[in-house]
Design an enzyme around this catalytic site. Structure first.
Site, mmCIF file in Angstrom:
data_model
loop_
_atom_site.group_PDB
_atom_site.id
_atom_site.type_symbol
_atom_site.label_atom_id
_atom_site.label_comp_id
_atom_site.label_asym_id
_atom_site.label_seq_id
_atom_site.Cartn_x
_atom_site.Cartn_y
_atom_site.Cartn_z
ATOM 1 N N CYS A 153 0.806 -1.219 -0.127
ATOM 2 C CA CYS A 153 0.103 0.175 0.088
ATOM 3 C C CYS A 153 0.778 1.431 0.156
ATOM 4 C CB CYS A 153 -0.927 -0.048 1.251
ATOM 5 S SG CYS A 153 -2.232 -1.072 1.028
ATOM 6 N N HIS A 170 -3.400 7.505 2.748
ATOM 7 C CA HIS A 170 -3.789 6.218 2.295
ATOM 8 C C HIS A 170 -5.090 5.723 2.907
ATOM 9 C CE1 HIS A 170 -3.901 2.116 0.923
ATOM 10 N NE2 HIS A 170 -3.767 1.463 1.969
ATOM 11 N N ASN A 202 -10.252 0.216 0.046
ATOM 12 C CA ASN A 202 -8.633 0.365 -0.093
ATOM 13 C C ASN A 202 -8.408 0.107 -1.506
ATOM 14 O OD1 ASN A 202 -6.172 0.143 -0.189
ATOM 15 N ND2 ASN A 202 -6.305 -0.969 1.992
#
Ligand code: UT7
Length: 331
Positions: free
Chosen positions: A116, A256, A286
């Site tokens: 990520c 994020h 996500n």
């Protein structure tokens, strides 16, 4: 002679059409809209359903959106970086295919993988090529087709992840706008808590592993959550302190989008008002490498030249970090 800084000068994005809502997930696993909304902030995510289309499909669409908006000739792009945790396939580079498909025939290209944190680390990498004076047009794309390794019978992961892509162009700047500072970290002792174990070189795929679903992503959500909250807030504080910035100097936090509670915790730690926190997790979930450029795309019209933006990310590995960037244009 003034120092060359690396500025973002254009943004593009793409998300697939299919919308996987919390209500649809309720029919697939033992979950409910209320739990997902309060525990994660997610309402829906996009899924690329078309057979044979991989991450490059998303990356190409996002890059084409940027190229059309900015009106650049793709032949002027010198480097294409595809930040991704879900490359099209083993061995063949997703970035090479993407670059050719968008007509960036004079560019070299490579994939960059840091779970990520891929896009955040990609920002650092892209900026170095510009700051060195070697290149003038670097295209950074963050793209992931997470649905390719999600088990839609596992409620611990299928409610979180979605597919999407975003792209930014880095160019040299002589007004000291663009990337100012970075604090990037990793700690491999965290890899047992978030991984897709089989299908790589440590554990090549076997029939048995496949039938047991070991190619899917596994996550110990609680442990990842705790580490994400602590480390994302920690690096954001460090970047602020190192650059003598107070909360009043910050125009935006671009964090994020993994869980709204992690983003809120980071914002609280640096005492930032809610209206300065970019948030679109409710729409996309996500999307791994695509969360940061999708934020820039959705907030682009509100960003002003000179705005101080703090980026922060945390992901598998573990990998994490923060970047301080001055926005370079009014749209
Ligand atoms: O992108 C970077 C990497 N990923 C992340 O940053 C994600 C980090 N982790 C998280 O976001 C959270 O840990 C999750 C959203 C994955 C899970 O939330 P949580 O608050 O940590 O839930 P939990 O796993 O501690 O479970 C709490 C309760 C449990 O029930 P009991 O034991 O309290 O009765 C679970 O069984 O919630 C239950 N539960 C669910 N209920 C409905 C767990 N998942 C679900 C679900 N729907 N999907």
């Amino acid at each position: 002679m003034s120092k060359i800084t690396a500025a973002i000068t254009a943004v593009g994005a793409y998300v697939p059409e299919y919308v996987l809502t919390n209500q649809i997930l309720e029919t697939m696993v033992d979950t409910n809209d209320e739990w997902i909304t309060t525990r994660t902030g997610i309402k829906e995510r996009r899924i690329l359903k078309d057979e044979g289309k991989g991450t490059s499909f998303l990356a190409i669409k996002a890059a084409q959106d940027l190229i059309n908006k900015k009106g650049i000739d793709p032949k002027d792009i010198e480097l294409v970086i595809v930040a991704t945790a879900t490359p099209d396939m083993k061995a063949a580079s997703t970035a090479a295919y993407t670059a050719t498909q968008i007509g960036a025939t004079n560019a070299f290209s490579f994939d960059l993988e840091a779970a990520c944190s891929s896009f955040l680390f990609g920002m650092s990498t892209a900026a170095k090529y510009i700051e060195s004076g070697r290149y003038k047009n670097v295209l950074l794309i963050g793209a992931d087709k997470n649905s390719s390794f999600i088990n839609y019978e596992d409620r611990a992961t299928c409610i979180i992840f979605g597919d999407g892509a975003g792209a930014v162009l880095f160019e040299p700047n002589d007004e000291n706008l663009g990337l100012q500072d970075e604090y990037l970290r990793s700690d491999g002792s965290g890899r047992e808590f978030l991984q897709a174990t089989y299908g790589g070189s440590s554990y090549p795929m076997t029939q048995e592993a496949f039938s047991e679903g070991k190619h899917y992503v596994f996550q110990d959500g609680k442990t990842v959550f705790k580490n994400a909250v602590f480390n994302m807030a920690d690096v954001a504080v460090k970047i602020l302190e190192r650059n003598n910035l107070t909360k009043d100097d910050i125009a935006w936090l671009a964090a994020h989008q993994a869980n709204k509670r992690i983003i809120d915790a980071t914002a609280n730690r640096i005492e930032l008002d809610n209206n300065k926190v970019m948030m679109n997790i409710e729409k996309y979930g996500n999307t791994t490498s695509a969360t940061l450029p999708l934020l820039l795309h959705d907030y682009e019209s509100q960003l002003k030249k000179g705005d101080n933006i703090i980026f922060a990310a945390f992901g598998g590995g573990f990998t994490w970090g923060s970047i301080y960037l001055k926005w370079a244009y009014n749209s």
